[in-house]
Design an enzyme around this catalytic site. Structure first.
Site, PDB file in Angstrom:
ATOM      1  N   ASP A 228      58.124 -92.296  40.345  1.00 49.99           N
ATOM      2  CA  ASP A 228      59.507 -92.580  39.947  1.00 49.99           C
ATOM      3  C   ASP A 228      59.606 -92.775  38.443  1.00 49.99           C
ATOM      4  OD1 ASP A 228      58.183 -94.940  39.703  1.00 49.99           O
ATOM      5  OD2 ASP A 228      59.582 -96.140  40.889  1.00 49.99           O
ATOM      6  N   GLU A 229      58.746 -92.112  37.672  1.00 50.63           N
ATOM      7  CA  GLU A 229      58.739 -92.233  36.222  1.00 50.63           C
ATOM      8  C   GLU A 229      59.396 -91.002  35.585  1.00 50.63           C
ATOM      9  OE1 GLU A 229      54.702 -94.896  35.523  1.00 50.63           O
ATOM     10  OE2 GLU A 229      54.619 -92.726  35.228  1.00 50.63           O
TER      11      GLU A 229
END
Length: 515
Positions: free
Chosen positions: A444-445
């Site tokens: 989720d970066e």
């Protein structure tokens, strides 16, 4: 081929020897030769007619073996050489003699022999380059014993006469440039080293042979229809109506230069245009402006050079669709005071080009979201850093991860999580400015590279990013938010990794403050 003169072993010498023996003297032999050579226009027309007939037979075979034998038979019966040997190149680089024409004894001795991949390297180092052909004159051969059969024919003192130790090679290539074989020819019927006419015809024939071998090697099947060809004294009517690849002739000289003269059915099928629409039109008009200009420059270079050249161009079909055409083009001289024509051969290579673009896209983009991946981000960063150093303007690298996203996967499953990531990626693309780069590093970066941005615009960008991520996700009752850290991209920045660490640390500090 197992030796440099192996291609001329056990040759039936009736081509030369009988005439010379009957004449009984050097002068009589020269007289026979002189009488046997017609004027240049007749040579051109006869040779071209032969070429058409040979190409028809070559394209009518049903197997690779039939095609290869048609190639060497065509050289002997159609192009006026006493013997021909075709070495097929195997995937390991070695060459094997697959077809021989001109002598049953030579065929029996040579057929099936296998040579090392570098068999031709030594010869080509001392060869003359005749366009794509390679001619090895006997006077350059190193001293010592000659391996292989040498025809027992008189040696002329004329430097332009063919010597029994001379050799001529024509490399055969597939449409994508791969070397598929080597054609060796010997003993031209006029007893002289080939001039420009026969060199050009042999090059055209070698181009056709490479295409035919490539198709037969992949499919082990050739065109079923016999190709009907026509020849005239004013133009080469090189139209293979039954050919699987598109063929056309274009005017090359004068006010009509670039206009289509003839096309075959395959050309119409590939491009979507009927014959009457293509005839008389300029082929450049169907190309994009950039491709048209490039093609004009290459044709100018071709006019001063030798041999065919290969091309790939985008072409606008009749239905408005752009396709990729790959093929070859060669200038064909028609005779004295006659305009030259351009012979082109095409295939639709759109599928291959699309596959190449897809591979390039996958290599630079995240497979889940379609955003830029680390590799593309690195490329964009290097370009941005260069512009920053040139203009003295700063940019910003934003590093963000998603808060509470693990709950999405835990409660709704990873498929729902993947859908959520795609939705967030789409939102980010609408939140950033035109020209900004949005990348996903994994999980989720997310990273945003924003060039030439000041404090006010940066604050607005951060607010848009936070708001776009913070909106409820479709079908998910988890309040996902974003923590963002920034790092300045300046003319003094070192590298991407350093800035990512700086922005990552700032992001964690922001996350800690939020908590």
């Amino acid at each position: 081929m197992t030796g440099r003169k192996a291609l001329s072993r056990a040759l039936d010498l009736s081509l030369w020897k009988g005439a010379l023996t009957t004449a009984g003297s050097r002068e009589a032999a020269d007289a026979v030769t002189e009488r046997a050579v017609p004027n240049e226009p007749t040579v051109r027309l006869t040779a071209v007619r032969r070429l058409y007939e040979v190409s028809t037979r070559m394209g009518a075979g049903r197997s690779l073996a039939e095609t290869l034998q048609a190639v060497v038979d065509g050289v002997v019966t159609g192009l006026g050489f006493g013997i021909a040997v075709l070495n097929l190149r195997h995937p390991d680089g070695k060459f094997e003699v697959i077809a021989v024409a001109g002598s049953p004894e030579a065929r029996e001795a040579l057929l099936g022999t296998v040579s090392a991949a570098d068999i031709f390297d030594g010869e080509f180092k001392i060869a003359d380059e005749w366009g794509r052909l390679r001619f090895v004159p006997h006077e350059r051969l190193p001293e010592g014993e000659v391996v292989g059969w040498v025809p027992d024919v008189p040696v002329s003192a004329d430097p332009s006469a063919w010597h029994p130790l001379d050799a001529l090679f024509a490399p055969l290539h597939s449409p994508d440039g791969e070397l598929v074989g080597m054609l060796s020819v010997d003993l031209p019927e006029d007893q002289r080293r080939p001039g420009p006419i026969h060199r050009e015809l042999l090059e055209i024939f070698a181009t056709q042979a490479g295409l035919a071998i490539d198709k037969a090697r992949l499919t082990d099947q050739l065109l079923a229809e016999k190709v009907r060809l026509e020849a005239s004294e004013t133009t080469f009517r090189l139209v293979f109506e039954g050919a699987g690849n598109g063929m056309a002739t274009l005017a090359f000289d004068g006010p009509e230069a670039g206009r289509v003269l003839r096309v075959n059915d395959a050309f119409c099928r590939i491009t979507g245009y009927p014959h009457d629409r293509l005839i008389g039109s300029r082929l450049l008009d169907y190309l994009t402006d950039g491709d048209a200009g490039r093609t004009r420059r290459e044709l100018q270079e071709l006019a001063t050079g030798t041999g065919p050249y290969r091309f790939e161009r985008t072409f606008r079909r009749a239905d408005g669709q752009d396709i990729w055409l790959g093929g070859t083009a060669v200038i064909v001289a028609q005779g004295k005071d006659q305009p030259r024509i351009l012979l082109i051969q095409i295939d639709d290579v759109t599928a291959r080009k699309d596959a190449e673009r897809e591979l390039q896209h996958h290599a630079a983009h995240d497979p889940l979201t379609g955003l830029a991946n680390r590799r593309l981000l690195q490329h964009r960063f290097e370009a941005a850093l260069q512009r920053s150093r040139q203009r003295g303007r700063r940019g910003v690298l934003l590093f963000s991860d998603l808060n509470h996203f693990k709950q999405v996967n835990d409660r709704y499953g990873h498929e729902a999580g993947d859908n959520a990531l795609r939705e967030i990626a789409d939102r980010l693309l609408t939140a950033v400015r035109h020209g900004d780069t949005v990348a996903r590093l994994g999980g989720d970066e997310f990273v945003i590279l924003a060039e030439e941005i000041d404090g006010t615009d940066l604050d607005a960008l951060i607010r848009r990013v936070e708001e776009s991520i913070g909106r409820p996700l479709a079908g998910i009752d988890v309040p996902v938010t974003a923590s963002i850290g920034t790092a300045v991209v300046s003319p003094y920045s070192a590298d991407l990794d350093e800035l990512l660490r700086t922005a990552d640390q700032a992001m964690y500090e922001a996350k800690h403050r939020d908590r």
